[in-house]
Design a protein around this motif. Structure first.
Motif, PDB file in Angstrom:
ATOM      1  N   ALA A 177       0.810  -1.210   0.000  1.00 43.84           N
ATOM      2  CA  ALA A 177       0.000   0.000   0.000  1.00 43.84           C
ATOM      3  C   ALA A 177       0.842   1.258   0.000  1.00 43.84           C
ATOM      4  CB  ALA A 177      -0.935  -0.013   1.205  1.00 43.84           C
ATOM      5  N   ASP A 178       1.958   1.245   0.698  1.00 45.11           N
ATOM      6  CA  ASP A 178       2.731   2.472   0.869  1.00 45.11           C
ATOM      7  C   ASP A 178       4.158   2.385   0.343  1.00 45.11           C
ATOM      8  OD1 ASP A 178       3.611   0.662   2.692  1.00 45.11           O
ATOM      9  OD2 ASP A 178       3.568   2.000   4.420  1.00 45.11           O
ATOM     10  N   GLN A 179       4.434   1.360  -0.452  1.00 43.39           N
ATOM     11  CA  GLN A 179       5.801   1.249  -0.951  1.00 43.39           C
ATOM     12  C   GLN A 179       5.853   0.371  -2.194  1.00 43.39           C
ATOM     13  OE1 GLN A 179       8.112  -0.597   2.144  1.00 43.39           O
ATOM     14  NE2 GLN A 179       6.956  -2.487   2.109  1.00 43.39           N
ATOM     15  N   SER A 180       6.909   0.532  -2.955  1.00 44.79           N
ATOM     16  CA  SER A 180       7.176  -0.308  -4.120  1.00 44.79           C
ATOM     17  C   SER A 180       8.590  -0.839  -4.023  1.00 44.79           C
ATOM     18  CB  SER A 180       7.006   0.483  -5.420  1.00 44.79           C
ATOM     19  OG  SER A 180       5.670   0.823  -5.645  1.00 44.79           O
ATOM     20  N   GLY A 181       8.775  -2.082  -4.458  1.00 43.91           N
ATOM     21  CA  GLY A 181      10.102  -2.668  -4.456  1.00 43.91           C
ATOM     22  C   GLY A 181      10.861  -2.311  -5.723  1.00 43.91           C
ATOM     23  N   SER A 182      11.990  -2.941  -5.899  1.00 46.06           N
ATOM     24  CA  SER A 182      12.801  -2.731  -7.089  1.00 46.06           C
ATOM     25  C   SER A 182      12.355  -3.680  -8.193  1.00 46.06           C
ATOM     26  CB  SER A 182      14.277  -2.955  -6.766  1.00 46.06           C
ATOM     27  OG  SER A 182      14.716  -2.072  -5.745  1.00 46.06           O
ATOM     28  N   VAL A 183      12.577  -3.259  -9.431  1.00 47.20           N
ATOM     29  CA  VAL A 183      12.309  -4.121 -10.575  1.00 47.20           C
ATOM     30  C   VAL A 183      13.446  -5.127 -10.686  1.00 47.20           C
ATOM     31  CG1 VAL A 183      11.957  -4.223 -13.066  1.00 47.20           C
ATOM     32  CG2 VAL A 183      11.033  -2.294 -11.746  1.00 47.20           C
ATOM     33  N   VAL A 184      13.096  -6.416 -10.706  1.00 49.87           N
ATOM     34  CA  VAL A 184      14.092  -7.491 -10.753  1.00 49.87           C
ATOM     35  C   VAL A 184      13.679  -8.489 -11.831  1.00 49.87           C
ATOM     36  CG1 VAL A 184      14.681  -7.222  -8.304  1.00 49.87           C
ATOM     37  CG2 VAL A 184      12.881  -8.829  -8.978  1.00 49.87           C
ATOM     38  N   PRO A 185      14.574  -9.402 -12.220  1.00 50.42           N
ATOM     39  CA  PRO A 185      14.204 -10.410 -13.221  1.00 50.42           C
ATOM     40  C   PRO A 185      13.015 -11.256 -12.764  1.00 50.42           C
ATOM     41  CG  PRO A 185      16.585 -10.322 -12.976  1.00 50.42           C
ATOM     42  CD  PRO A 185      16.013  -9.467 -11.879  1.00 50.42           C
ATOM     43  N   ALA A 186      12.087 -11.530 -13.682  1.00 50.39           N
ATOM     44  CA  ALA A 186      10.911 -12.354 -13.377  1.00 50.39           C
ATOM     45  C   ALA A 186      11.338 -13.795 -13.132  1.00 50.39           C
ATOM     46  CB  ALA A 186       9.910 -12.295 -14.520  1.00 50.39           C
ATOM     47  N   ARG A 187      10.650 -14.448 -12.219  1.00 54.11           N
ATOM     48  CA  ARG A 187      10.994 -15.820 -11.853  1.00 54.11           C
ATOM     49  C   ARG A 187       9.848 -16.746 -12.240  1.00 54.11           C
ATOM     50  NH1 ARG A 187      13.458 -15.705  -5.835  1.00 54.11           N
ATOM     51  NH2 ARG A 187      14.119 -17.762  -6.552  1.00 54.11           N
ATOM     52  N   GLU A 188      10.137 -17.689 -13.114  1.00 57.35           N
ATOM     53  CA  GLU A 188       9.119 -18.635 -13.574  1.00 57.35           C
ATOM     54  C   GLU A 188       8.641 -19.545 -12.441  1.00 57.35           C
ATOM     55  OE1 GLU A 188       7.490 -19.177 -16.355  1.00 57.35           O
ATOM     56  OE2 GLU A 188       8.484 -17.804 -17.757  1.00 57.35           O
ATOM     57  N   GLU A 189       9.488 -19.758 -11.427  1.00 54.91           N
ATOM     58  CA  GLU A 189       9.078 -20.662 -10.347  1.00 54.91           C
ATOM     59  C   GLU A 189       7.896 -20.122  -9.560  1.00 54.91           C
ATOM     60  OE1 GLU A 189      13.190 -19.007  -8.952  1.00 54.91           O
ATOM     61  OE2 GLU A 189      12.203 -19.525 -10.849  1.00 54.91           O
ATOM     62  N   ALA A 190       7.594 -18.819  -9.731  1.00 54.91           N
ATOM     63  CA  ALA A 190       6.404 -18.263  -9.085  1.00 54.91           C
ATOM     64  C   ALA A 190       5.131 -18.906  -9.612  1.00 54.91           C
ATOM     65  CB  ALA A 190       6.350 -16.755  -9.295  1.00 54.91           C
ATOM     66  N   LEU A 191       5.229 -19.528 -10.798  1.00 53.02           N
ATOM     67  CA  LEU A 191       4.073 -20.167 -11.418  1.00 53.02           C
ATOM     68  C   LEU A 191       4.037 -21.671 -11.177  1.00 53.02           C
ATOM     69  CD1 LEU A 191       4.152 -18.334 -14.872  1.00 53.02           C
ATOM     70  CD2 LEU A 191       2.933 -17.683 -12.796  1.00 53.02           C
ATOM     71  N   ALA A 192       4.849 -22.154 -10.256  1.00 53.21           N
ATOM     72  CA  ALA A 192       4.910 -23.605 -10.012  1.00 53.21           C
ATOM     73  C   ALA A 192       3.580 -24.166  -9.535  1.00 53.21           C
ATOM     74  CB  ALA A 192       6.013 -23.912  -9.000  1.00 53.21           C
ATOM     75  N   TRP A 193       2.718 -23.318  -8.970  1.00 52.96           N
ATOM     76  CA  TRP A 193       1.403 -23.794  -8.509  1.00 52.96           C
ATOM     77  C   TRP A 193       0.578 -24.360  -9.650  1.00 52.96           C
ATOM     78  CZ3 TRP A 193      -2.471 -21.157 -10.960  1.00 52.96           C
ATOM     79  CH2 TRP A 193      -2.196 -19.862 -11.409  1.00 52.96           C
ATOM     80  N   GLN A 194       0.889 -23.965 -10.887  1.00 54.72           N
ATOM     81  CA  GLN A 194       0.170 -24.540 -12.031  1.00 54.72           C
ATOM     82  C   GLN A 194       0.405 -26.045 -12.143  1.00 54.72           C
ATOM     83  OE1 GLN A 194       1.880 -21.551 -14.902  1.00 54.72           O
ATOM     84  NE2 GLN A 194      -0.246 -21.530 -15.607  1.00 54.72           N
ATOM     85  N   GLN A 195       1.556 -26.481 -11.678  1.00 53.18           N
ATOM     86  CA  GLN A 195       1.878 -27.920 -11.631  1.00 53.18           C
ATOM     87  C   GLN A 195       1.674 -28.474 -10.225  1.00 53.18           C
ATOM     88  OE1 GLN A 195       4.135 -25.725 -13.483  1.00 53.18           O
ATOM     89  NE2 GLN A 195       2.758 -26.381 -15.141  1.00 53.18           N
ATOM     90  N   HIS A 196       0.937 -27.736  -9.397  1.00 51.97           N
ATOM     91  CA  HIS A 196       0.636 -28.135  -8.015  1.00 51.97           C
ATOM     92  C   HIS A 196       1.920 -28.344  -7.206  1.00 51.97           C
ATOM     93  CE1 HIS A 196      -3.431 -28.607  -9.479  1.00 51.97           C
ATOM     94  NE2 HIS A 196      -3.001 -29.450 -10.395  1.00 51.97           N
TER      95      HIS A 196
ATOM     96  N   GLY B 159      13.640 -25.790  -1.479  1.00 53.41           N
ATOM     97  CA  GLY B 159      13.235 -27.115  -1.967  1.00 53.41           C
ATOM     98  C   GLY B 159      11.988 -27.026  -2.819  1.00 53.41           C
ATOM     99  N   THR B 160      11.600 -28.156  -3.381  1.00 53.89           N
ATOM    100  CA  THR B 160      10.400 -28.278  -4.211  1.00 53.89           C
ATOM    101  C   THR B 160       9.427 -29.209  -3.509  1.00 53.89           C
ATOM    102  OG1 THR B 160      11.714 -27.942  -6.215  1.00 53.89           O
ATOM    103  CG2 THR B 160       9.531 -28.914  -6.486  1.00 53.89           C
ATOM    104  N   TYR B 161       8.201 -28.740  -3.311  1.00 56.42           N
ATOM    105  CA  TYR B 161       7.246 -29.470  -2.481  1.00 56.42           C
ATOM    106  C   TYR B 161       5.903 -29.629  -3.194  1.00 56.42           C
ATOM    107  CZ  TYR B 161      10.694 -28.091   1.016  1.00 56.42           C
ATOM    108  OH  TYR B 161      11.859 -27.887   1.703  1.00 56.42           O
ATOM    109  N   PRO B 162       5.262 -30.802  -3.075  1.00 61.31           N
ATOM    110  CA  PRO B 162       3.966 -31.037  -3.733  1.00 61.31           C
ATOM    111  C   PRO B 162       2.815 -30.423  -2.939  1.00 61.31           C
ATOM    112  CG  PRO B 162       4.653 -33.005  -2.545  1.00 61.31           C
ATOM    113  CD  PRO B 162       5.775 -32.009  -2.405  1.00 61.31           C
ATOM    114  N   LEU B 163       2.044 -29.580  -3.579  1.00 63.38           N
ATOM    115  CA  LEU B 163       0.931 -28.924  -2.905  1.00 63.38           C
ATOM    116  C   LEU B 163      -0.273 -29.850  -2.726  1.00 63.38           C
ATOM    117  CD1 LEU B 163       1.126 -25.451  -4.668  1.00 63.38           C
ATOM    118  CD2 LEU B 163       1.698 -25.965  -2.288  1.00 63.38           C
TER     119      LEU B 163
END
Length: 322
Positions: free
Chosen positions: A228-247, A284-288
């Motif tokens: 709400a009151d701040q913004s971070g720095s622009v950094v390289p996008a990380r595909e692992e943020a989408l790992a939930w698509q593979q549960h 680590g990598t964990y199954p949801l």
């Protein structure tokens, strides 16, 4: 807000979510069994459910899912039925006592009243009328407002990966703290509690804020976190943020408390950790699809123990020495 009240609120919202899920999928025997286990796990669950029934019995258009079986009479897949029930429920306390006045606050009911909603451990892909693709993580909700002049989506909670359809009408994704204006793109937005994340994988996205922050263009291959009151720095996008698509959950030096927040979206109940271990780092990598398996793995690697108040209420604490 005390943890006790937070827990009461979550019980009420879980009861509502169970009711809606059962009403929409009355032929799902696995779901019915999971609901029965949740119901029997704690007396507070039974109290919450009895209040749901009480409201249900007072609404002439609805029948009781507990005494007569879950039906489609009114709570079918139509959004209006869902909204009708929730609007009626909003004025009634679920559990006796004044602490349930929160149900009248839109911030709690709004996700359940959204046009599209996923529950705990549920992911979903939606194709909108213009061909835009939206992939939803668990515990996610958004609403759609399309007209001849514009295409607006409002993200109320959760994670969405959006691939916008190409057409002349402008597209805008609204979040509590910023508007996202994609420019022919595939992008990911995560809106959980007090922080948000935008990652752009194709095209570009303008972040438009109505405060002291100027409009910011995020190009493909980059991401930014903001609050709400701040913004971070622009950094390289990380595909692992989408790992939930593979549960899956990919943790890269994450704090244990943050890992539990992610896992809680796939667990019917509460995951808590002792403050003394909240900052322990996890990789680590964990199954949801099997949260308890993940918890057992964390227990072994971090030398902690799991304390079960019920099957659904699990506390992680430092392993006790004899």
């Amino acid at each position: 807000m005390t943890e006790a009240i937070q827990i009461e609120q979550k019980i009420a919202l879980e009861a509502i979510e169970w009711y809606l899920s059962l009403s929409e999928r009355d032929d799902d025997h696995v779901l019915r069994q999971q609901w029965q286990e949740w119901l029997e796990a704690d007396s507070s669950h039974q109290i919450a459910w009895s209040r749901i029934e009480q409201v249900n019995n007072e609404l002439s258009s609805l029948s009781s899912p507990l005494s007569r079986g879950v039906t489609h009479q009114s709570l079918n897949k139509a959004a209006k039925s869902r909204r009708h029930f929730l609007q009626s429920l909003a004025g009634v306390a679920i559990i006796s006592g004044g602490s349930w006045a929160f149900l009248k606050n839109d911030m709690f009911l709004a996700p359940l009243m959204a046009d599209y909603h996923t529950g705990i451990a549920e992911t979903r892909q939606v194709t909108l009328v213009d061909g835009t693709q939206v992939q939803m993580n668990a515990n996610t909700a958004f609403s759609v407002d399309y007209s001849e002049q514009q295409r607006y989506l409002t993200l109320l909670a959760g994670d969405v990966l959006i691939t916008t359809a190409k057409e002349n009408r402008p597209f805008l994704l609204k979040t509590p703290w910023a508007d996202m204006q994609p420019l022919g793109t595939r992008f990911y937005v995560k809106q959980r509690e007090n922080q948000a994340l935008l990652a752009v994988y194709e095209g570009a996205v303008n972040i438009i804020r109505q405060d002291r922050f100027p409009t910011l263009l995020i190009k493909a291959g980059h991401q930014i976190s903001f609050a709400a009151d701040q913004s971070g720095s622009v950094v390289p996008a990380r595909e692992e943020a989408l790992a939930w698509q593979q549960h899956m959950l990919i943790a890269d030096n994450m704090a244990l408390a943050d890992v539990l927040k992610e896992l809680e979206n796939y667990h019917h109940g509460w995951l808590r950790c002792d403050p003394t271990i909240a900052t322990r780092r996890v990789s680590g990598t964990y199954p949801l699809i099997d949260v308890e398996q993940v918890l057992r793995a964390l227990s072994a690697t971090l030398q902690i123990e799991l304390v079960y108040r019920t099957r659904y209420w699990i506390i992680l604490r430092p392993k006790q020495t004899v």
